[in-house]
Motif scaffolding. Structure first.
Motif, mmCIF file in Angstrom:
data_model
loop_
_atom_site.group_PDB
_atom_site.id
_atom_site.type_symbol
_atom_site.label_atom_id
_atom_site.label_comp_id
_atom_site.label_asym_id
_atom_site.label_seq_id
_atom_site.Cartn_x
_atom_site.Cartn_y
_atom_site.Cartn_z
ATOM 1 N N GLY A 84 0.783 -1.233 0.000
ATOM 2 C CA GLY A 84 0.000 0.000 0.000
ATOM 3 C C GLY A 84 0.807 1.271 0.000
ATOM 4 N N ALA A 85 2.132 1.179 -0.039
ATOM 5 C CA ALA A 85 2.950 2.393 -0.086
ATOM 6 C C ALA A 85 2.767 3.102 -1.426
ATOM 7 N N GLN A 86 2.848 4.426 -1.373
ATOM 8 C CA GLN A 86 2.865 5.227 -2.599
ATOM 9 C C GLN A 86 4.311 5.318 -3.075
ATOM 10 N N VAL A 87 4.596 4.769 -4.235
ATOM 11 C CA VAL A 87 5.972 4.651 -4.727
ATOM 12 C C VAL A 87 6.176 5.590 -5.917
ATOM 13 N N THR A 88 7.216 6.427 -5.817
ATOM 14 C CA THR A 88 7.588 7.319 -6.915
ATOM 15 C C THR A 88 9.045 7.052 -7.281
ATOM 16 N N GLU A 89 9.294 6.739 -8.542
ATOM 17 C CA GLU A 89 10.675 6.521 -8.978
ATOM 18 C C GLU A 89 11.352 7.867 -9.180
ATOM 19 N N LEU A 90 12.469 8.072 -8.491
ATOM 20 C CA LEU A 90 13.215 9.329 -8.570
ATOM 21 C C LEU A 90 14.235 9.289 -9.695
ATOM 22 N N THR A 91 15.041 8.248 -9.706
ATOM 23 C CA THR A 91 15.967 7.949 -10.801
ATOM 24 C C THR A 91 15.982 6.437 -10.918
ATOM 25 N N ALA A 92 16.727 5.912 -11.871
ATOM 26 C CA ALA A 92 16.778 4.459 -12.044
ATOM 27 C C ALA A 92 17.262 3.788 -10.755
ATOM 28 N N GLY A 93 16.436 2.911 -10.211
ATOM 29 C CA GLY A 93 16.817 2.175 -9.015
ATOM 30 C C GLY A 93 16.675 2.938 -7.723
ATOM 31 N N VAL A 94 16.058 4.120 -7.745
ATOM 32 C CA VAL A 94 15.868 4.914 -6.525
ATOM 33 C C VAL A 94 14.399 5.345 -6.466
ATOM 34 N N TRP A 95 13.742 5.024 -5.338
ATOM 35 C CA TRP A 95 12.322 5.307 -5.196
ATOM 36 C C TRP A 95 12.038 6.075 -3.905
ATOM 37 N N ASN A 96 11.044 6.906 -3.938
ATOM 38 C CA ASN A 96 10.511 7.518 -2.724
ATOM 39 C C ASN A 96 9.265 6.738 -2.317
ATOM 40 N N LEU A 97 9.230 6.356 -1.034
ATOM 41 C CA LEU A 97 8.102 5.597 -0.490
ATOM 42 C C LEU A 97 7.357 6.472 0.504
ATOM 43 N N LYS A 98 6.049 6.578 0.333
ATOM 44 C CA LYS A 98 5.227 7.310 1.290
ATOM 45 C C LYS A 98 4.148 6.381 1.836
ATOM 46 N N PHE A 99 3.850 6.545 3.120
ATOM 47 C CA PHE A 99 2.949 5.629 3.812
ATOM 48 C C PHE A 99 1.843 6.422 4.506
ATOM 49 N N GLU A 100 0.624 6.023 4.275
ATOM 50 C CA GLU A 100 -0.490 6.646 4.978
ATOM 51 C C GLU A 100 -0.414 6.301 6.466
ATOM 52 N N PRO A 101 -0.817 7.208 7.344
ATOM 53 C CA PRO A 101 -0.797 6.910 8.784
ATOM 54 C C PRO A 101 -1.555 5.621 9.087
ATOM 55 N N GLY A 102 -0.930 4.781 9.905
ATOM 56 C CA GLY A 102 -1.548 3.525 10.315
ATOM 57 C C GLY A 102 -1.157 2.335 9.464
ATOM 58 N N LEU A 103 -0.662 2.573 8.236
ATOM 59 C CA LEU A 103 -0.331 1.465 7.342
ATOM 60 C C LEU A 103 0.772 0.580 7.925
ATOM 61 N N LEU A 104 1.866 1.194 8.364
ATOM 62 C CA LEU A 104 2.981 0.398 8.874
ATOM 63 C C LEU A 104 2.623 -0.284 10.188
ATOM 64 N N ARG A 105 1.842 0.377 11.028
ATOM 65 C CA ARG A 105 1.428 -0.266 12.274
ATOM 66 C C ARG A 105 0.616 -1.529 11.997
ATOM 67 N N GLU A 106 -0.179 -1.494 10.961
ATOM 68 C CA GLU A 106 -0.949 -2.680 10.591
ATOM 69 C C GLU A 106 -0.021 -3.789 10.112
ATOM 70 N N VAL A 107 0.962 -3.441 9.299
ATOM 71 C CA VAL A 107 1.942 -4.430 8.826
ATOM 72 C C VAL A 107 2.690 -5.055 10.005
ATOM 73 N N LEU A 108 3.025 -4.234 10.995
ATOM 74 C CA LEU A 108 3.845 -4.698 12.120
ATOM 75 C C LEU A 108 3.074 -5.554 13.119
ATOM 76 N N ARG A 109 1.770 -5.683 12.945
ATOM 77 C CA ARG A 109 0.990 -6.520 13.863
ATOM 78 C C ARG A 109 1.426 -7.982 13.830
ATOM 79 N N THR A 110 2.011 -8.424 12.731
ATOM 80 C CA THR A 110 2.423 -9.833 12.644
ATOM 81 C C THR A 110 3.764 -10.102 13.318
#
Length: 523
Positions: A84-110
């Protein structure tokens, strides 16, 4: 695969008299025949609910508005995007990842709130998380130091010596990882010698290599030889200590290493190294918010690879000399940051690594121990579960010190007694000690004193508590000089824990084949 009769069990003959009584004390309430500490003192909660919520909200804002940069790992990018991350490619092989609040906490529940890291001697397996506290030696210094030879580059002999000294200490629970850099072994091959040294000269749990994906895989493969592949697939037997590249970067080597450990169901520690004013805000609340954000992103990758793989939230806060730009350790502000990270880790229900015996002193002196105590107590009071850098840290982590290692382990012994807390019952209240002889009489010979005198107080192996005259007559040695004699004695008396010869041959054969497959690289 190790079982209850695994090589590494104590095969020494029982001793009698004073030695036997001392051994009994080490096995009792204050001893580390317990493989780890179960804390009986509460953590110190520094911040209010409102302040914690504001820090968490700032971490969420960092991740939603600024984002985390990921470099050179397309598979990690795919996993984050799929989650669910918002991924933007900056240059070849380099990406910016943005996460909505709560997304990572949900992933970390496991991620497990507690887990066991198994040692080749099952009696030394450690439990990480909850009320458990595990001490491990320092990690990563390119130099080593002792009072006889001064500061010099570390060698594989130094590395083995530090593993042996850690194994010899009754106050450490874990063998650590890169206790020093063995600079006399090729960069692309030294990980094999380091992992082997932990396996051969210790029977405690240890950390593996993280400096390249194939080195991480080699570390796991050596554990498969040691424990058996099926056991490794079901259990954590090794961990990797992974640093983000602050501010807000996860590089490809780190991401690939995390994937290698998590894919094998092994543990990973996720650590931003934040130097206030350089790679994080100068103010501690800002550093804590950034550290939380970076560690959550890194921890989450382990769960995206294999839900349930052990992951440890971590922080490494350092203040800075604003006159020189140099890191400073053992100062009060980072100690406060560690206290807050404890609160945040408990809110995420994740194990925590933070602080340790940090200092910037260049010698094992008063400054070293003053700074170390400030830092170490923040880990203890904050609720750290895994305390790397518990012993040997000197010179701002540039040097691993023989003397400071034994000085620090002695402090760790005192912390065992501190974390045991105070037991209150009819016996410990000691009424009969006062009643036996009445007012005005000393208590040396009372039944209560005789019952408790060998176990009531922690007993230092290094302190000199004698009268001045006695100390002077015995040479007037200071603390560092006594530590110098102590580590030499421990090395002279060290005995390697036995290991199954077939396993040992398998490890040596694997190392030889891996070394022969590639030429040496020295940088």
């Amino acid at each position: 695969m190790p079982d209850g009769s695994t090589p590494g069990q104590d095969t020494k003959r029982p001793r009698g008299g004073r030695s036997q009584r001392r051994e009994s004390r080490l096995q009792g309430a204050q001893g580390t025949r317990r493989p780890y500490i179960v804390r009986n003192v509460p953590t110190y909660d520094l911040l209010s609910e409102d302040s914690l919520v504001r820090i968490e909200a700032t971490a969420d804002r960092i991740l939603a508005e600024i984002g985390m940069e990921l470099r050179e790992d397309a598979e990690a990018m795919r996993l984050y995007r799929q989650a669910g991350a918002q991924v933007t490619e900056l240059t070849a092989g380099v990406w910016n990842l943005k996460f909505e609040p709560g997304l990572l906490r949900e992933v970390l529940r496991t991620a497990p709130a507690e887990f066991t890291q198994h040692a080749r001697n099952p009696a030394n397996s450690v439990r990480i998380g909850g009320r458990n506290v595990v001490f491990a030696p320092s990690y990563g210094s390119p130099f080593v130091m002792d009072l006889d030879r001064g500061r010099r580059y570390g060698t594989i002999e130094d590395f083995r010596n530090f593993v042996k000294l850690s194994q010899s200490s009754p106050w450490l629970h874990h063998s650590g990882g890169t206790v020093c850099e063995p600079t006399d072994v090729a960069v692309n091959k030294r990980h094999l010698d380091m992992v082997y040294a932990h396996i051969r000269y210790s029977d405690r749990a240890f950390l593996g290599s993280i400096t390249a994906a194939d080195r991480a895989s080699d570390s796991v493969e050596m554990c498969r030889i040691l424990f058996g592949s099926d056991f490794v697939d079901r259990n954590c037997v090794i961990m990797g200590n992974f640093n983000t590249t602050s501010p807000l970067v996860l590089d490809g080597v780190t991401a690939a290493g995390i994937r290698a450990y998590a894919g094998a169901n092994q543990g990973s520690i996720h650590l931003p190294f934040l130097l206030g004013g350089a790679v994080s805000p100068l103010t501690m609340a800002g550093s804590v918010a950034q550290g939380l954000a970076e560690s959550m992103v890194s921890c989450a990758l382990s769960q995206l690879v294999r839900p349930g793989a052990p992951a440890v939230l971590a922080s490494f806060f350092s203040s800075m000399s604003l006159r020189s730009g140099s890191p400073t350790f053992g100062t009060p502000e980072p100690a406060l940051g560690s206290l807050v990270m404890g609160q945040l880790a408990r809110r995420l229900n994740l194990p925590l690594r933070c602080a340790g015996n940090f200092c910037t002193s260049k010698l094992p002196d008063g400054q070293a121990m003053q700074q170390s105590m400030m830092s170490m107590m923040s880990a203890i009071q904050g609720g750290a579960n895994y305390v790397l850098h518990s012993a040997g840290f000197l010179d701002g982590l540039l040097s691993m010190s023989y003397e400071k290692l034994v000085m620090d382990t002695d402090m760790c012994g005192a912390l065992h007694a501190y974390l045991d807390g105070m037991e209150v019952n009819d016996d410990t209240l000691g009424f009969d000690a006062l009643a036996e002889l009445g007012p005005g009489q000393h208590l040396f010979g009372t039944a209560h004193t005789l019952r408790h005198y060998e176990t009531a107080y922690w007993d230092s192996a290094l302190n000199d508590d004698q009268p001045f005259e006695t100390w002077s007559e015995q040479g007037g040695l200071d603390y560092a000089q006594r530590a110098n004699a102590r580590w030499k004695k421990l090395l002279a008396e060290y005995e390697a824990p036995p290991i199954d010869e077939g396993i040992n041959e398998g490890l040596l054969d694997f190392m030889a084949r891996r070394k022969d497959a590639v030429p040496d690289m020295w940088y």
